[in-house]
Design an enzyme around this catalytic site. Structure first.
Site, PDB file in Angstrom:
ATOM      1  N   TYR A 199       4.196   1.393  -4.613  1.00  0.00           N
ATOM      2  CA  TYR A 199       2.666   2.383  -3.660  1.00  0.00           C
ATOM      3  C   TYR A 199       1.516   1.919  -5.214  1.00  0.00           C
ATOM      4  O   TYR A 199       0.677   1.388  -4.987  1.00  0.00           O
ATOM      5  CB  TYR A 199       3.196   3.369  -3.740  1.00  0.00           C
ATOM      6  CG  TYR A 199       1.635   3.688  -2.469  1.00  0.00           C
ATOM      7  CD1 TYR A 199       0.711   3.220  -1.719  1.00  0.00           C
ATOM      8  CD2 TYR A 199       0.499   4.588  -3.398  1.00  0.00           C
ATOM      9  CE1 TYR A 199       0.149   2.910  -0.655  1.00  0.00           C
ATOM     10  CE2 TYR A 199      -0.513   5.357  -2.581  1.00  0.00           C
ATOM     11  CZ  TYR A 199      -1.213   4.677  -1.610  1.00  0.00           C
ATOM     12  OH  TYR A 199      -2.398   4.650  -0.986  1.00  0.00           O
ATOM     13  N   LYS A 238      -1.251  -0.335  -5.495  1.00  0.00           N
ATOM     14  CA  LYS A 238      -2.957   0.247  -5.514  1.00  0.00           C
ATOM     15  C   LYS A 238      -3.846   0.183  -6.914  1.00  0.00           C
ATOM     16  O   LYS A 238      -4.578  -0.539  -6.760  1.00  0.00           O
ATOM     17  CB  LYS A 238      -2.857   1.859  -5.600  1.00  0.00           C
ATOM     18  CG  LYS A 238      -4.074   2.549  -5.259  1.00  0.00           C
ATOM     19  CD  LYS A 238      -4.211   3.292  -4.691  1.00  0.00           C
ATOM     20  CE  LYS A 238      -5.045   4.483  -4.054  1.00  0.00           C
ATOM     21  NZ  LYS A 238      -5.324   4.158  -2.366  1.00  0.00           N
TER      22      LYS A 238
END
Length: 170
Positions: free
Chosen positions: A2, A6
């Site tokens: 994640y 990002k």
């Protein structure tokens, strides 16, 4: 994964002149699924079932309505770069869930647990608190205390939220 994805997204946006990246956390609102609506649905489905909610992760429950107002102010002031915009002050998931359900005036049973007691596929950070420093320095911070916004959200949408949760339980 994640965090890596990002970062890649941020890096891509930063190649554009006059870009604006708004970072927020623990978002909830009337439309779509979110943590508060899940807690309400679980409470309505079985008020006597004791829900276990994580009490060692910290963040700021942020109302999408308030965030939209903040983004409007950012755009009007032509702010660029990276800006944090989340509710003021913070809670744990457990504290936030209890406060919301109390505001909704529904019966429920809840106990705190640790992150280790409630494993998820993706690791969650223990501290998701963001500080709205750039907003404050520019004198354009419209973000309110998370409790104030949760109370207002509950007051404005109580009947519709309960109706939606009841329909989901059928």
């Amino acid at each position: 994964m994640y965090g890596k994805s990002k970062l890649k997204g941020d890096e891509a946006v930063q190649t554009v002149p006059n870009h604006l990246i708004v970072r927020t956390a623990w978002l909830y609102g009337f439309g779509g699924p979110n943590f508060l609506k899940t807690m309400l649905r679980l409470a309505i489905a079985d008020p006597k079932r004791t829900m276990r909610v994580v009490n060692d992760q910290y963040g700021s429950l942020t109302w999408s309505h308030r965030l939209a107002a903040q983004i409007k102010v950012l755009l009007e002031n032509e702010i660029t770069g990276i800006v944090h915009a989340s509710a003021e002050n913070y809670s744990t998931w457990y504290e936030g869930a209890r406060f919301f359900l109390d505001c909704m005036d529904v019966p429920y049973s809840m106990e705190p647990c640790t992150t280790a007691d409630y494993p998820t596929p993706a690791a969650r950070p223990a501290n998701s608190i963001l500080e709205n420093n750039r907003l404050k320095q520019a004198g354009i911070n419209v973000m309110a205390d998370w409790k104030e916004d949760v109370q207002q959200f509950a007051n404005q949408h109580r009947d519709a939220l309960i109706q939606e949760a009841e329909a989901a339980c059928k």
